[in-house]
Design a protein around this motif. Structure first.
Motif, PDB file in Angstrom:
ATOM      1  N   GLU A 129       0.823  -1.210   0.000  1.00  0.00           N
ATOM      2  CA  GLU A 129       0.000   0.000   0.000  1.00  0.00           C
ATOM      3  C   GLU A 129       0.859   1.262   0.000  1.00  0.00           C
ATOM      4  N   ALA A 130       1.977   1.221   0.723  1.00  0.00           N
ATOM      5  CA  ALA A 130       2.800   2.425   0.853  1.00  0.00           C
ATOM      6  C   ALA A 130       3.648   2.701  -0.379  1.00  0.00           C
ATOM      7  N   LEU A 131       4.100   1.667  -1.073  1.00  0.00           N
ATOM      8  CA  LEU A 131       5.167   1.875  -2.045  1.00  0.00           C
ATOM      9  C   LEU A 131       4.806   1.670  -3.507  1.00  0.00           C
ATOM     10  N   GLU A 132       3.757   0.940  -3.826  1.00  0.00           N
ATOM     11  CA  GLU A 132       3.446   0.751  -5.249  1.00  0.00           C
ATOM     12  C   GLU A 132       3.211   2.087  -5.949  1.00  0.00           C
ATOM     13  N   SER A 133       2.456   2.975  -5.321  1.00  0.00           N
ATOM     14  CA  SER A 133       2.196   4.288  -5.920  1.00  0.00           C
ATOM     15  C   SER A 133       3.451   5.150  -5.929  1.00  0.00           C
ATOM     16  N   THR A 134       4.262   5.024  -4.890  1.00  0.00           N
ATOM     17  CA  THR A 134       5.495   5.814  -4.813  1.00  0.00           C
ATOM     18  C   THR A 134       6.458   5.429  -5.927  1.00  0.00           C
ATOM     19  N   VAL A 135       6.608   4.129  -6.151  1.00  0.00           N
ATOM     20  CA  VAL A 135       7.478   3.676  -7.239  1.00  0.00           C
ATOM     21  C   VAL A 135       6.922   4.140  -8.578  1.00  0.00           C
ATOM     22  N   THR A 136       5.601   4.086  -8.719  1.00  0.00           N
ATOM     23  CA  THR A 136       4.972   4.583  -9.946  1.00  0.00           C
ATOM     24  C   THR A 136       5.356   6.040 -10.200  1.00  0.00           C
ATOM     25  N   ALA A 137       5.254   6.862  -9.162  1.00  0.00           N
ATOM     26  CA  ALA A 137       5.558   8.294  -9.311  1.00  0.00           C
ATOM     27  C   ALA A 137       7.006   8.532  -9.707  1.00  0.00           C
ATOM     28  N   SER A 138       7.896   7.640  -9.306  1.00  0.00           N
ATOM     29  CA  SER A 138       9.313   7.821  -9.622  1.00  0.00           C
ATOM     30  C   SER A 138       9.659   7.360 -11.041  1.00  0.00           C
ATOM     31  N   MET A 139       8.736   6.698 -11.710  1.00  0.00           N
ATOM     32  CA  MET A 139       9.054   6.083 -13.002  1.00  0.00           C
ATOM     33  C   MET A 139       8.470   6.813 -14.200  1.00  0.00           C
ATOM     34  N   VAL A 140       7.523   7.711 -13.966  1.00  0.00           N
ATOM     35  CA  VAL A 140       6.825   8.330 -15.100  1.00  0.00           C
ATOM     36  C   VAL A 140       6.942   9.848 -15.011  1.00  0.00           C
ATOM     37  N   PRO A 141       6.877  10.542 -16.150  1.00  0.00           N
ATOM     38  CA  PRO A 141       6.885  12.008 -16.125  1.00  0.00           C
ATOM     39  C   PRO A 141       5.622  12.549 -15.466  1.00  0.00           C
ATOM     40  N   ALA A 142       5.717  13.751 -14.953  1.00  0.00           N
ATOM     41  CA  ALA A 142       4.608  14.349 -14.196  1.00  0.00           C
ATOM     42  C   ALA A 142       3.328  14.445 -15.016  1.00  0.00           C
ATOM     43  N   ASP A 143       3.449  14.707 -16.332  1.00  0.00           N
ATOM     44  CA  ASP A 143       2.244  14.863 -17.141  1.00  0.00           C
ATOM     45  C   ASP A 143       1.572  13.530 -17.476  1.00  0.00           C
ATOM     46  N   ARG A 144       2.175  12.416 -17.067  1.00  0.00           N
ATOM     47  CA  ARG A 144       1.576  11.090 -17.275  1.00  0.00           C
ATOM     48  C   ARG A 144       1.205  10.423 -15.947  1.00  0.00           C
ATOM     49  N   LEU A 145       1.299  11.183 -14.862  1.00  0.00           N
ATOM     50  CA  LEU A 145       1.135  10.579 -13.541  1.00  0.00           C
ATOM     51  C   LEU A 145      -0.287  10.065 -13.316  1.00  0.00           C
ATOM     52  N   SER A 146      -1.290  10.837 -13.687  1.00  0.00           N
ATOM     53  CA  SER A 146      -2.679  10.409 -13.470  1.00  0.00           C
ATOM     54  C   SER A 146      -2.996   9.155 -14.270  1.00  0.00           C
ATOM     55  N   THR A 147      -2.549   9.119 -15.530  1.00  0.00           N
ATOM     56  CA  THR A 147      -2.753   7.931 -16.357  1.00  0.00           C
ATOM     57  C   THR A 147      -2.060   6.726 -15.739  1.00  0.00           C
ATOM     58  N   SER A 148      -0.860   6.941 -15.211  1.00  0.00           N
ATOM     59  CA  SER A 148      -0.089   5.849 -14.613  1.00  0.00           C
ATOM     60  C   SER A 148      -0.766   5.309 -13.363  1.00  0.00           C
ATOM     61  N   TYR A 149      -1.282   6.201 -12.526  1.00  0.00           N
ATOM     62  CA  TYR A 149      -2.005   5.757 -11.339  1.00  0.00           C
ATOM     63  C   TYR A 149      -3.267   4.986 -11.721  1.00  0.00           C
TER      64      TYR A 149
END
Length: 198
Positions: A129-149
Motif C-alpha cells: 500500500e505504501a510503495l506501489e504508488s510511490t514507485v509509480t511516481a518515480s518512473m513516469v513524467p509528471a504529465d503522465r502521472l494520473s494515467t499511470s495511477y
C-alpha cells in the motif's frame, strides 16, 4: 483514443513494472480467505463459533500491524530505496501464501502460529500500500502521472479479482492448501519479475 495513446506513451520500464505488479497481484488473494482458513483450522479444537471469533481477531491484528508498520516502512524506503523495499514486501507476500498453505496441509491448530501468518500478511500489505504508488511516481513524467495511477489501479483491481477467484476455485476443486500454494507461486513469480524489472 487519447487514453490509448497515453497508455502507449508510458515508459517501457513502467510497463514492465506494471506486468510485475499484475503477476504478483494474480496471487494476492483476498485476506478474507485467511479468516476462512484460520476458522477451518481452529474449529476442531475451539468449536466453530469461537474459532470464527479468534480468526476475526487475528484479522484485526493484521490490520493493526499494517497501520503500525506503514510509517517505519516508508521511512526505511526513503533511506534504502523504494524498489528494494517493495521487492522485500512482495517476498513477504509469497511467504504468507506459503505459510498458510503449509498450515492448512499440516492441519496446524496453534493460534500463535496462525497469528504469525497474519502478522506477515499485515507487513506485506503495508509495504504494498505504501510503495506501489510511490514507485509509480518515480518512473513516469509528471504529465503522465494520473494515467499511470489509473493503470496501476486497473491492474491491481483486475488481478485481485482473478486471484481470489483462482484461489477459491482451487480451494473448492482440489484443496485449500492447493489454492494457497498456487497463490504463493504466483506471488513469488511476481517478486522475481519485480526484482528483474529495472
Amino acid at each position: 483514443l487519447r487514453l490509448m495513446r497515453s497508455l502507449r506513451e508510458l515508459p517501457a520500464s513502467f510497463k514492465r513494472y506494471l506486468a510485475a505488479v499484475g503477476l504478483f497481484g494474480v496471487g494476492d488473494f483476498s485476506h478474507s480467505l485467511l479468516i476462512l482458513a484460520a476458522t477451518t483450522l481452529l474449529a476442531p479444537s475451539l468449536g466453530l463459533v469461537q474459532a470464527a471469533q479468534v480468526a476475526g481477531l487475528l484479522y484485526v491484528g493484521r490490520n493493526v500491524v499494517q497501520v503500525l508498520a506503514s510509517f517505519p516502512i516508508g521511512a526505511l524506503a526513503d533511506r534504502v530505496g523504494h524498489r528494494p523495499v517493495l521487492v522485500a514486501g512482495y517476498a513477504l507476500g509469497a511467504l504468507t501464501g506459503g505459510l498458510i498453505a503449509l498450515a492448512v496441509a499440516r492441519q496446524v491448530h496453534s493460534v500463535a502460529l496462525l497469528a504469525g501468518v497474519f502478522v506477515v500478511a499485515g507487513l506485506y500489505t503495508a509495504v504494498q500500500e505504501a510503495l506501489e504508488s510511490t514507485v509509480t511516481a518515480s518512473m513516469v513524467p509528471a504529465d503522465r502521472l494520473s494515467t499511470s495511477y489509473g493503470a496501476l489501479g486497473t491492474v491491481n483491481g483486475v488481478a485481485k479479482f482473478v486471484s481470489s477467484a483462482a484461489v477459491g476455485l482451487a480451494w473448492s476443486l482440489h484443496s485449500p492448501a492447493a489454492g494457497f500454494a498456487l497463490a504463493a507461486g504466483l506471488m513469488l513469480a511476481g517478486t522475481l519479475a519485480m526484482l528483474r524489472a529495472r
